[in-house]
Design a protein around this motif. Structure first.
Motif, mmCIF file in Angstrom:
data_model
loop_
_atom_site.group_PDB
_atom_site.id
_atom_site.type_symbol
_atom_site.label_atom_id
_atom_site.label_comp_id
_atom_site.label_asym_id
_atom_site.label_seq_id
_atom_site.Cartn_x
_atom_site.Cartn_y
_atom_site.Cartn_z
ATOM 1 N N PRO A 130 50.003 39.715 36.851
ATOM 2 C CA PRO A 130 50.713 38.706 37.647
ATOM 3 C C PRO A 130 51.535 37.755 36.784
ATOM 4 O O PRO A 130 51.261 37.579 35.595
ATOM 5 C CB PRO A 130 49.569 37.950 38.323
ATOM 6 N N LYS A 131 52.541 37.154 37.407
ATOM 7 C CA LYS A 131 53.286 36.079 36.750
ATOM 8 C C LYS A 131 52.496 34.795 36.940
ATOM 9 O O LYS A 131 51.902 34.573 37.991
ATOM 10 C CB LYS A 131 54.671 35.927 37.359
ATOM 11 N N LYS A 132 52.521 33.945 35.916
ATOM 12 C CA LYS A 132 51.780 32.687 35.978
ATOM 13 C C LYS A 132 52.744 31.539 36.216
ATOM 14 O O LYS A 132 53.783 31.442 35.559
ATOM 15 C CB LYS A 132 51.035 32.436 34.675
ATOM 16 N N PHE A 133 52.367 30.682 37.152
ATOM 17 C CA PHE A 133 53.116 29.465 37.438
ATOM 18 C C PHE A 133 52.120 28.317 37.303
ATOM 19 O O PHE A 133 51.188 28.212 38.094
ATOM 20 C CB PHE A 133 53.711 29.515 38.845
ATOM 21 N N SER A 134 52.326 27.474 36.295
ATOM 22 C CA SER A 134 51.330 26.455 35.968
ATOM 23 C C SER A 134 51.893 25.047 36.047
ATOM 24 O O SER A 134 53.089 24.829 35.878
ATOM 25 C CB SER A 134 50.793 26.663 34.555
ATOM 26 N N CYS A 135 50.991 24.129 36.272
ATOM 27 C CA CYS A 135 51.258 22.705 36.101
ATOM 28 C C CYS A 135 49.976 22.117 35.514
ATOM 29 O O CYS A 135 49.047 22.854 35.193
ATOM 30 C CB CYS A 135 51.661 22.048 37.417
ATOM 31 N N TYR A 168 47.602 20.582 36.899
ATOM 32 C CA TYR A 168 46.448 20.590 37.797
ATOM 33 C C TYR A 168 45.966 21.978 38.203
ATOM 34 O O TYR A 168 44.830 22.140 38.613
ATOM 35 C CB TYR A 168 46.753 19.800 39.065
ATOM 36 N N TYR A 169 46.840 22.973 38.144
ATOM 37 C CA TYR A 169 46.464 24.304 38.615
ATOM 38 C C TYR A 169 47.360 25.359 37.989
ATOM 39 O O TYR A 169 48.411 25.058 37.409
ATOM 40 C CB TYR A 169 46.563 24.394 40.145
ATOM 41 N N THR A 170 46.946 26.612 38.153
ATOM 42 C CA THR A 170 47.759 27.778 37.814
ATOM 43 C C THR A 170 47.785 28.658 39.053
ATOM 44 O O THR A 170 46.755 28.851 39.707
ATOM 45 C CB THR A 170 47.139 28.567 36.643
ATOM 46 N N ILE A 171 48.948 29.176 39.368
ATOM 47 C CA ILE A 171 49.061 30.142 40.464
ATOM 48 C C ILE A 171 49.476 31.465 39.854
ATOM 49 O O ILE A 171 50.489 31.546 39.163
ATOM 50 C CB ILE A 171 50.069 29.683 41.537
ATOM 51 N N LEU A 172 48.675 32.491 40.104
ATOM 52 C CA LEU A 172 48.999 33.850 39.684
ATOM 53 C C LEU A 172 49.650 34.551 40.860
ATOM 54 O O LEU A 172 49.098 34.550 41.963
ATOM 55 C CB LEU A 172 47.736 34.605 39.273
ATOM 56 N N ALA A 173 50.822 35.136 40.640
ATOM 57 C CA ALA A 173 51.554 35.784 41.733
ATOM 58 C C ALA A 173 51.873 37.222 41.358
ATOM 59 O O ALA A 173 52.364 37.491 40.260
ATOM 60 C CB ALA A 173 52.839 35.027 42.028
ATOM 61 N N ALA A 174 51.593 38.132 42.273
ATOM 62 C CA ALA A 174 51.867 39.553 42.070
ATOM 63 C C ALA A 174 52.535 40.106 43.327
ATOM 64 O O ALA A 174 52.241 39.674 44.440
ATOM 65 C CB ALA A 174 50.579 40.311 41.791
ATOM 66 N N VAL A 183 54.447 38.111 48.209
ATOM 67 C CA VAL A 183 53.593 38.149 47.027
ATOM 68 C C VAL A 183 52.184 37.716 47.406
ATOM 69 O O VAL A 183 51.984 36.983 48.373
ATOM 70 C CB VAL A 183 54.119 37.232 45.898
ATOM 71 N N ASP A 184 51.234 38.194 46.634
ATOM 72 C CA ASP A 184 49.859 37.723 46.740
ATOM 73 C C ASP A 184 49.669 36.685 45.646
ATOM 74 O O ASP A 184 50.035 36.923 44.492
ATOM 75 C CB ASP A 184 48.863 38.864 46.558
ATOM 76 N N MET A 185 49.086 35.539 45.984
ATOM 77 C CA MET A 185 48.928 34.447 45.029
ATOM 78 C C MET A 185 47.477 33.986 44.984
ATOM 79 O O MET A 185 46.822 33.909 46.015
ATOM 80 C CB MET A 185 49.818 33.265 45.432
ATOM 81 N N HIS A 206 61.701 33.255 40.826
ATOM 82 C CA HIS A 206 61.276 34.301 39.892
ATOM 83 C C HIS A 206 60.692 35.548 40.534
ATOM 84 O O HIS A 206 60.588 36.580 39.871
ATOM 85 C CB HIS A 206 60.261 33.736 38.900
ATOM 86 N N MET A 207 60.283 35.464 41.787
ATOM 87 C CA MET A 207 59.617 36.601 42.419
ATOM 88 C C MET A 207 60.441 37.169 43.585
ATOM 89 O O MET A 207 59.880 37.595 44.579
ATOM 90 C CB MET A 207 58.236 36.191 42.948
ATOM 91 N N LYS A 208 61.750 37.175 43.456
ATOM 92 C CA LYS A 208 62.593 37.684 44.543
ATOM 93 C C LYS A 208 62.250 39.129 44.859
ATOM 94 O O LYS A 208 62.008 39.932 43.978
ATOM 95 C CB LYS A 208 64.073 37.577 44.160
ATOM 96 N N SER A 209 62.260 39.447 46.145
ATOM 97 C CA SER A 209 61.904 40.808 46.578
ATOM 98 C C SER A 209 63.041 41.766 46.370
ATOM 99 O O SER A 209 64.170 41.460 46.440
ATOM 100 C CB SER A 209 61.533 40.797 48.055
#
Length: 119
Positions: free
Chosen positions: A26-31, A33-39, A84-86, A116-119
């Protein structure tokens, strides 16, 4: 007409759902407070799941608040997000963040995911 409900089909529910995200590089999107993994997903809608441990937010009230804010933000953005699934993974210090701060960070993260996750 668009509905803004947060129905069952918009959630990652089973361990297999979560594992498919972790296994898909997955791609990681972080700040801070959290990280979101998106696939990428085969479903026609984005889906979101949460992992918030007791080490990150000690009390259930805190964990529920974080999930409530994130779900509401996701609910309002669901029609603009790609398929995407996050997985939302909490970081240390998230329990001390205000609702406003979390909303602001999530809005910024949704924009990054759209870009970043365009279909």
């Amino acid at each position: 007409m668009k509905t803004y409900a947060y129905k069952r089909e918009l959630r990652l529910l089973t361990p297999a759902d979560f594992q498919s995200v972790f296994d898909a590089r997955p791609k990681k999107f972080s700040c801070r407070y959290y990280t979101i993994l998106a696939a990428k997903s085969n479903f026609d809608k984005p889906r979101l799941g949460f992992t918030i441990s007791k080490k990150k937010a000690r009390f259930a009230v805190q964990r529920n608040k974080i999930k409530r804010v994130a779900r509401d933000s996701f609910r309002l953005q669901q029609h603009e997000l790609p398929n995407v699934d996050m997985v939302f993974i909490a970081k240390q210090g998230i329990a001390l963040a205000s609702n406003e701060t979390l909303r602001h960070e999530l809005e910024y993260t949704w924009k990054k995911i759209k870009r970043h996750m365009k279909s």
